[in-house]
Each structure stands twice: as structure tokens, then as C-alpha cells.
Design a protein around this motif. Structure first.
Motif, short mmCIF file in Angstrom:
data_model
loop_
_atom_site.label_atom_id
_atom_site.label_comp_id
_atom_site.label_asym_id
_atom_site.label_seq_id
_atom_site.Cartn_x
_atom_site.Cartn_y
_atom_site.Cartn_z
N VAL A 1 -8.61 6.98 -8.14
CA VAL A 1 -7.52 6.15 -6.97
C VAL A 1 -7.00 6.97 -5.96
N VAL A 2 -7.23 6.79 -5.30
CA VAL A 2 -5.54 7.06 -3.98
C VAL A 2 -5.56 5.52 -3.15
N VAL A 3 -4.01 5.61 -3.83
CA VAL A 3 -3.26 3.56 -2.90
C VAL A 3 -3.07 4.23 -1.82
N MET A 4 -3.11 3.07 -1.01
CA MET A 4 -3.03 3.05 0.53
C MET A 4 -1.50 2.06 0.39
N SER A 5 -0.62 2.99 1.34
CA SER A 5 0.90 1.62 1.46
C SER A 5 1.15 1.69 3.30
N ALA A 6 1.63 0.54 3.04
CA ALA A 6 1.85 -0.54 4.66
C ALA A 6 3.35 0.58 4.47
N ALA A 7 4.30 1.23 3.65
CA ALA A 7 5.28 1.59 3.69
C ALA A 7 5.81 2.80 3.11
N PRO A 8 4.60 3.97 3.30
CA PRO A 8 4.85 4.69 2.12
C PRO A 8 6.36 5.59 1.74
N GLY A 9 6.76 5.69 0.97
CA GLY A 9 7.64 6.13 0.48
C GLY A 9 7.50 7.21 -0.72
N GLU A 10 8.81 8.20 -0.59
CA GLU A 10 8.48 9.37 -1.58
C GLU A 10 8.60 8.84 -3.15
N ALA A 11 9.59 7.33 -4.25
CA ALA A 11 9.66 6.95 -5.14
C ALA A 11 8.63 6.62 -5.23
N ASP A 12 8.15 5.58 -4.20
CA ASP A 12 6.69 4.96 -4.16
C ASP A 12 5.58 5.85 -4.67
N ALA A 13 5.54 6.97 -3.99
CA ALA A 13 4.44 7.55 -4.13
C ALA A 13 3.98 8.73 -5.95
N PHE A 14 5.34 8.78 -5.84
CA PHE A 14 5.71 8.98 -7.48
C PHE A 14 5.07 8.44 -8.28
N GLN A 15 5.63 6.92 -8.31
CA GLN A 15 5.35 5.84 -8.93
C GLN A 15 3.85 6.01 -9.08
#
Length: 203
Positions: free
Chosen positions: A68-82
Motif C-alpha cells: 500500500v502506498v498512501v497518498m496525502s493531499a498535505a504530506p507531512g513528516e509525522a503523517d508519513a511516519f504514521q
């Protein structure tokens, strides 16, 4: 390698279709096994999901065997690690360019991790403190050509393919070719492993 996009709207964005012309699309992770049983990489549009919903959907997709690759509209460091900690093998911007999507797809399809370049160094900094130096015993940079070493060094410092191309005055296509050769010759799967190996050799 087949790709499937999970997005509430049920429609492939143009850049997704350009990256993977044969890609499938479903509206929920529950529909993956029914509508895309042959796909191996699932791209999860998390732009309208809160944290709990994303974790639940990630769990369902990974349990079903999808990378799974998560695609975010507002990528962030904490969000990526989560996302990565919850089982994702990739994390990128929802509006990533087709060429970057293809690069991400190639890395995760071969067992690697993908994350924004600025996060690679943070992960390496955490990993290098616990990774035994013996893990890179026998790695010899002399197997690389001078240009491959240049590319490896820049990538290990967290540079994107575009930044490497600009720094070395070569095309992004050439960077990708050199990077593929580096991965194969050094037996690493992704940029994180490459950065770790380069740092330990330098250290």
C-alpha cells in the motif's frame, strides 16, 4: 505488476492513468479482493480520511496482501511516519507527477520503501544508531562507475532524482538508469537502504 487506486470518487485522475494506463480503480478497500484480485500495489487516496479511518483501511489492505502506498493531499513528516508505521510501504503527494508515481511503483513493487526525500535522512539517522556496521561488510563502492557513485552520494544525502539531475547536469532518465544499477550492484532495495549503506561506509 498491476496497480489499483482506492479513491472515494471511483475515478482515476489523469496523472494516475498516465502513470499506469492499465490501472484499476475501486471506491473502498473492501472492494479490493472482489474487483482487483490480481493487483499487487494499492494506492490509497487518504485525502478525505481521518487518522483512525486510514489506519483501519491500511490494515484491511495490507492483511489482504497488497503493498500500500498512501497518498496525502498535505504530506507531512509525522503523517508519513504514521502511515509507514501502520503498514504502508510508500507515502507521497496525491498530486505526484506521473513519472514519480512510476518510480514509486517500481520501488515498492520490488520490496522497497518509498517516502519523500526529506524524510529519508531522518529515518537513516534513526536507523544508523541501531544497524550493526557488519551489515555492510563486503560492500565495495569500487563496483560502481564514477557516475554511479556520484548519483549514489547525492541520493544518500536525500536528493530527489530531479535534484540529482540538475546537480550532475544529466537527465532524470539517466539518473534513474544509474540508480537502478546502483541498487543492483550494492544489493539494496530502496533509497533508505542506500543512504544507510553509504553513511556506514563513510563513517
Amino acid at each position: 505488476m498491476e496497480h489499483v487506486f482506492v479513491t472515494p470518487g471511483g475515478a482515476l485522475r489523469n496523472r494516475w492513468r498516465e502513470a499506469f494506463p492499465g490501472a484499476l480503480v475501486v471506491t473502498s478497500v473492501e472492494a479490493l479482493a472482489l474487483e482487483a484480485p490480481a493487483a499487487e500495489v494499492a494506492w490509497l487516496d487518504a485525502s478525505q480520511m481521518h487518522d483512525t479511518a486510514r489506519r483501519e483501511r491500511l490494515a484491511v489492505a495490507t492483511a489482504a496482501g497488497y503493498r500500500v502506498v498512501v497518498m496525502s493531499a498535505a504530506p507531512g513528516e509525522a503523517d508519513a511516519f504514521q502511515a509507514l508505521n501502520a503498514g504502508a510501504v510508500g507515502y507521497c503527494h496525491l498530486e505526484s507527477a506521473p513519472e514519480q508515481l512510476r518510480e514509486i511503483g517500481l520501488v515498492v513493487a520490488h520490496g522497497g520503501l518509498w517516502m519523500p526525500a526529506e524524510l529519508v535522512q531522518r529515518l537513516v539517522a534513526l536507523s544508523v544508531r541501531t544497524q550493526p556496521a557488519s551489515d555492510v561488510a563486503g560492500v565495495n563502492l569500487e563496483v560502481l562507475t564514477p557516475r554511479e557513485r556520484d548519483v549514489a552520494r547525492h541520493v544518500a544525502q536525500g536528493a530527489s532524482n530531479r535534484e540529482v539531475a540538475a546537480a550532475l547536469d544529466i537527465t532524470e532518465r539517466t539518473v534513474k538508469a544509474h540508480l537502478s544499477a546502483v541498487f543492483e550492484k550494492l544489493a539494496v532495495r530502496d533509497r533508505v537502504q542506500l543512504a544507510l549503506v553509504m553513511r556506514q561506509i563513510a563513517g
